[in-house]
Write a protein that holds these residues in place. Sequence first.
Motif, PDB file in Angstrom:
ATOM      1  N   HIS A  84      47.332  34.726  32.914  1.00 36.83           N
ATOM      2  CA  HIS A  84      47.993  34.117  31.744  1.00 36.83           C
ATOM      3  C   HIS A  84      49.303  33.432  32.115  1.00 36.83           C
ATOM      4  O   HIS A  84      50.249  33.437  31.325  1.00 36.83           O
ATOM      5  N   TYR A  85      49.356  32.822  33.288  1.00 37.75           N
ATOM      6  CA  TYR A  85      50.627  32.278  33.772  1.00 37.75           C
ATOM      7  C   TYR A  85      51.210  31.222  32.838  1.00 37.75           C
ATOM      8  O   TYR A  85      52.428  31.111  32.708  1.00 37.75           O
ATOM      9  N   VAL A 118      51.422  42.663  26.233  1.00 34.62           N
ATOM     10  CA  VAL A 118      51.010  42.633  27.630  1.00 34.62           C
ATOM     11  C   VAL A 118      52.177  42.100  28.466  1.00 34.62           C
ATOM     12  O   VAL A 118      52.478  40.911  28.438  1.00 34.62           O
ATOM     13  N   SER A 119      52.815  42.960  29.215  1.00 31.68           N
ATOM     14  CA  SER A 119      54.006  42.598  29.979  1.00 31.68           C
ATOM     15  C   SER A 119      53.666  41.637  31.110  1.00 31.68           C
ATOM     16  O   SER A 119      52.648  41.789  31.794  1.00 31.68           O
ATOM     17  N   CYS A 174      46.859  43.811  41.633  1.00 29.81           N
ATOM     18  CA  CYS A 174      47.304  42.436  41.420  1.00 29.81           C
ATOM     19  C   CYS A 174      48.258  42.390  40.230  1.00 29.81           C
ATOM     20  O   CYS A 174      48.210  43.254  39.352  1.00 29.81           O
ATOM     21  N   PRO A 175      49.133  41.380  40.196  1.00 29.17           N
ATOM     22  CA  PRO A 175      49.967  41.141  39.011  1.00 29.17           C
ATOM     23  C   PRO A 175      49.134  40.407  37.970  1.00 29.17           C
ATOM     24  O   PRO A 175      49.167  39.185  37.863  1.00 29.17           O
ATOM     25  N   GLU A 233      49.552  30.212  41.351  1.00 33.26           N
ATOM     26  CA  GLU A 233      49.396  29.699  39.989  1.00 33.26           C
ATOM     27  C   GLU A 233      50.019  28.312  39.831  1.00 33.26           C
ATOM     28  O   GLU A 233      49.548  27.513  39.022  1.00 33.26           O
ATOM     29  N   GLU A 234      51.025  28.015  40.593  1.00 37.08           N
ATOM     30  CA  GLU A 234      51.679  26.708  40.511  1.00 37.08           C
ATOM     31  C   GLU A 234      51.041  25.676  41.425  1.00 37.08           C
ATOM     32  O   GLU A 234      51.492  24.533  41.501  1.00 37.08           O
ATOM     33  N   GLY A 235      49.964  26.084  42.125  1.00 35.82           N
ATOM     34  CA  GLY A 235      49.218  25.144  42.946  1.00 35.82           C
ATOM     35  C   GLY A 235      49.884  24.763  44.246  1.00 35.82           C
ATOM     36  O   GLY A 235      49.588  23.699  44.818  1.00 35.82           O
TER      37      GLY A 235
END
Length: 486
Positions: A446-447, A458-459, A439-440, A45-47
């Motif tokens: 929604h990072y 939504v945790s 998957c998380p 997610e952070e590329g």
Amino acid sequence: MSGTETRNLLLEPRWRAAELGAPMPDSTHAASACLPLWEHNIRYEEGDPQVVDRLRAAYPRFCLHPLVRQLCRQVFGAEGAGLIFPTVRCAERAAAHVRNRGGAVTELIPVAGTGATGVRVPSDDFGRLKEYWQHAGEIVSSRAAESLLSGSVAAVTETESRRAVRGRFARYGGCAEDVAWLFPSGMAAIACVWRAIRRLDPQRPTVQFGFPYVDTLKIQQRFHPQAWHFLPRGDAGDLERLAGLLQSQSISALFCETPTNPLLTMPDLAALRRLADEHGFLLIVDDTLAAVINDNPLPWADAVATSLTKYFSGQGDVLAGGLRLNQQRPTADRLRAAVEAEFEELLCDADAEVLERNSRDVAERVQVINRNAAELSERLSRHPAVQHVYYPAATSADTGRGGLMSIVLRSAAERTAGVFDRLQVCKGPNLGTSFTLCCPYTILAHYTELDDVEAVGVSRWLLRISVGTEPLEDLWGRFAAALDGV
């Protein structure tokens, strides 16, 4: 990627750190890649290039397939300069979206002799163009790109496979074939019916009822005219809020999911239908997680959209979507005319052929998944490490509750990463495959808005599980070992 490997993911799932980026399934056209550790998902997610550059597959709406990237380089001379769309109408819509979002389009470029059309943009506007690709789902698939790169047309014709898929989808979906349409992705079906609604009602807002799959809401928020309301919980309280809203403002349509992703709640379709009839709006339902085979929402809805990528295909190697219409509604003729005015056959013949082959056993496969998921949810709910299991409630007419569930662990911040890392099932995005996937979900979907989604229940520690067809005891042993710290 190699299409010659035949690893059986039911018996040998991809879960180890060394398998980062491996395709699932083993196919040039795989729609998911292994993200085996919690940290891999964060870094993706952070590329982080050490993660991103390892991916040998990815979900094609979110990440450009290598064959699509190659085609773009061939047409534009560089990556990040534009995208190729299946037809000129798709390209024109994408260009209009870029402009509506404040960007610029320099030109449309026909791909000689094919009908496919490129949209060239300045590098600063590529993100806006990619938004349209992701949200609208009108993509050039990897198989279509393969044909175009070879100098051939990515044919879209009325083949036996296409007719068989359309007929199968209509039969299981409870409608006539002439009001069932196929698309290159589930989001393309949503986008088409959204455009049909805008054709009928250009200005009145839509409503998203219940926490949705991310791109359905993004279409309403980002596509012109950006008129929408969001009721994120989709519960009895939101029904009251909707009824109150309708006393002061009329709406054009309401979108919801049955069940919702990732919390697996079921909206009260009967109540929504009563409000729709009273206040004159269309009710559009996404039943992807009902797998077409399970509870059918069509009698309540005006139209139902489905991602056929998921359970209908079951193999994770082809993208497709479907839309079906309820002909019993008074608005059916008007909505059908609007859909037909917006619709194009975009699913290429090569993808239709694979989808037909994959979906032959959909009814039997989904029943196995239903049974596995129901039992797994019970066992997980009794495990002392699990705080909550999100799974559709049983009904008196329970025909199967699908194969998706989500869990949140006790002491989630301390325990979740370790449990996820130990879990010996395939780990990556996508769902509905014959092999189990975990998957998380909140991290991946929604990072950049984790606080916002936690505020509506939504945790960020939620683990989403798509249950497959593995032998149940084998599957439970994998989850129990991860939860027990073995």
